[in-house]
Design a protein around this motif. Structure first.
Motif, PDB file in Angstrom:
ATOM      1  N   ILE A  55      31.929  36.188 112.079  1.00 43.35           N
ATOM      2  CA  ILE A  55      31.604  35.290 110.965  1.00 43.35           C
ATOM      3  C   ILE A  55      31.233  36.092 109.720  1.00 43.35           C
ATOM      4  O   ILE A  55      31.673  35.766 108.612  1.00 43.35           O
ATOM      5  CB  ILE A  55      30.481  34.307 111.365  1.00 43.35           C
ATOM      6  CG1 ILE A  55      31.034  33.302 112.384  1.00 43.35           C
ATOM      7  CG2 ILE A  55      29.894  33.603 110.145  1.00 43.35           C
ATOM      8  CD1 ILE A  55      29.988  32.433 113.046  1.00 43.35           C
ATOM      9  N   THR A  56      30.472  37.162 109.886  1.00 41.64           N
ATOM     10  CA  THR A  56      30.103  38.017 108.751  1.00 41.64           C
ATOM     11  C   THR A  56      31.347  38.611 108.096  1.00 41.64           C
ATOM     12  O   THR A  56      31.509  38.549 106.869  1.00 41.64           O
ATOM     13  CB  THR A  56      29.151  39.143 109.201  1.00 41.64           C
ATOM     14  OG1 THR A  56      27.945  38.553 109.691  1.00 41.64           O
ATOM     15  CG2 THR A  56      28.834  40.101 108.062  1.00 41.64           C
ATOM     16  N   GLY A  57      32.211  39.203 108.903  1.00 47.10           N
ATOM     17  CA  GLY A  57      33.429  39.816 108.370  1.00 47.10           C
ATOM     18  C   GLY A  57      34.374  38.812 107.749  1.00 47.10           C
ATOM     19  O   GLY A  57      34.929  39.033 106.670  1.00 47.10           O
ATOM     20  N   ALA A  58      34.546  37.669 108.417  1.00 54.05           N
ATOM     21  CA  ALA A  58      35.438  36.628 107.889  1.00 54.05           C
ATOM     22  C   ALA A  58      34.876  36.024 106.608  1.00 54.05           C
ATOM     23  O   ALA A  58      35.635  35.677 105.692  1.00 54.05           O
ATOM     24  CB  ALA A  58      35.681  35.554 108.941  1.00 54.05           C
ATOM     25  N   SER A  59      33.560  35.907 106.525  1.00 50.73           N
ATOM     26  CA  SER A  59      32.927  35.394 105.293  1.00 50.73           C
ATOM     27  C   SER A  59      33.198  36.333 104.125  1.00 50.73           C
ATOM     28  O   SER A  59      33.530  35.887 103.024  1.00 50.73           O
ATOM     29  CB  SER A  59      31.415  35.244 105.475  1.00 50.73           C
ATOM     30  OG  SER A  59      31.118  34.229 106.379  1.00 50.73           O
ATOM     31  N   GLN A  60      33.062  37.616 104.369  1.00 46.55           N
ATOM     32  CA  GLN A  60      33.334  38.602 103.321  1.00 46.55           C
ATOM     33  C   GLN A  60      34.790  38.506 102.884  1.00 46.55           C
ATOM     34  O   GLN A  60      35.092  38.542 101.693  1.00 46.55           O
ATOM     35  CB  GLN A  60      33.002  40.013 103.828  1.00 46.55           C
ATOM     36  CG  GLN A  60      33.318  41.127 102.860  1.00 46.55           C
ATOM     37  CD  GLN A  60      34.761  41.612 102.914  1.00 46.55           C
ATOM     38  OE1 GLN A  60      35.399  41.611 103.968  1.00 46.55           O
ATOM     39  NE2 GLN A  60      35.299  42.003 101.776  1.00 46.55           N
ATOM     40  N   PHE A  61      35.679  38.367 103.852  1.00 44.95           N
ATOM     41  CA  PHE A  61      37.104  38.275 103.537  1.00 44.95           C
ATOM     42  C   PHE A  61      37.400  37.009 102.722  1.00 44.95           C
ATOM     43  O   PHE A  61      38.091  37.067 101.705  1.00 44.95           O
ATOM     44  CB  PHE A  61      37.931  38.294 104.817  1.00 44.95           C
ATOM     45  CG  PHE A  61      39.393  38.142 104.564  1.00 44.95           C
ATOM     46  CD1 PHE A  61      40.125  39.184 104.020  1.00 44.95           C
ATOM     47  CD2 PHE A  61      40.039  36.954 104.848  1.00 44.95           C
ATOM     48  CE1 PHE A  61      41.481  39.044 103.762  1.00 44.95           C
ATOM     49  CE2 PHE A  61      41.387  36.810 104.600  1.00 44.95           C
ATOM     50  CZ  PHE A  61      42.110  37.852 104.056  1.00 44.95           C
ATOM     51  N   ALA A  62      36.862  35.874 103.154  1.00 43.56           N
ATOM     52  CA  ALA A  62      37.088  34.617 102.439  1.00 43.56           C
ATOM     53  C   ALA A  62      36.530  34.698 101.020  1.00 43.56           C
ATOM     54  O   ALA A  62      37.158  34.223 100.073  1.00 43.56           O
ATOM     55  CB  ALA A  62      36.445  33.454 103.199  1.00 43.56           C
ATOM     56  N   ASN A  63      35.373  35.303 100.884  1.00 50.12           N
ATOM     57  CA  ASN A  63      34.770  35.456  99.559  1.00 50.12           C
ATOM     58  C   ASN A  63      35.628  36.348  98.663  1.00 50.12           C
ATOM     59  O   ASN A  63      35.778  36.095  97.470  1.00 50.12           O
ATOM     60  CB  ASN A  63      33.355  36.008  99.687  1.00 50.12           C
ATOM     61  CG  ASN A  63      32.548  35.806  98.431  1.00 50.12           C
ATOM     62  OD1 ASN A  63      32.720  34.834  97.709  1.00 50.12           O
ATOM     63  ND2 ASN A  63      31.651  36.728  98.176  1.00 50.12           N
TER      64      ASN A  63
END
Length: 125
Positions: A55-63
């Protein structure tokens, strides 16, 4: 069409960021703290990855996708509208993904699928 373009762009960015980060990584991957999407896969080389790290990594990617103004224009959005969707849906989508996923992952394909579900949840809210 919009989602096909999104998926294609996402794969290009994911691949590019993974290869770029991999080329500059000289440390041991034993104690990697996941802060970016590519960190997930570096950590996976030596140990399982938990759902919170995904979730942390995917959040950074989405952002980071939100920050791409040309990309946002192509899909008919704006940087501001993307960031607003991101902010409004992140906690709800993280909760949904956490409840409906495994606690730990060792497979790249499974991690990619969970990441895509999370990003799609945030962008389709």
């Amino acid at each position: 069409m919009k989602y096909t373009t999104l998926a294609a762009a996402a794969l290009l960015i994911i691949g590019g960021s993974y290869l770029s980060a991999k080329a500059t990584l000289f440390d041991s991957s034993d104690n990697i703290t996941v802060e970016t999407y590519s960190d997930i896969f570096f950590k996976l080389e030596s140990s399982p990855v938990n759902i919170d790290e995904i979730i942390t990594g995917a959040s950074q990617f989405a952002n980071s996708l939100c920050d791409e103004s040309i990309y946002q224009e192509v899909i008919g959005e704006s940087v501001n509208s993307c960031k607003q969707k991101f902010k409004q849906s992140q906690a709800q989508c993280a909760d949904f993904i956490t409840k409906n996923s495994q606690a730990m992952y060792t497979d790249k394909v499974a991690i990619t699928l969970v990441s895509e579900k999370f990003i799609n949840c945030m962008t389709n809210s």
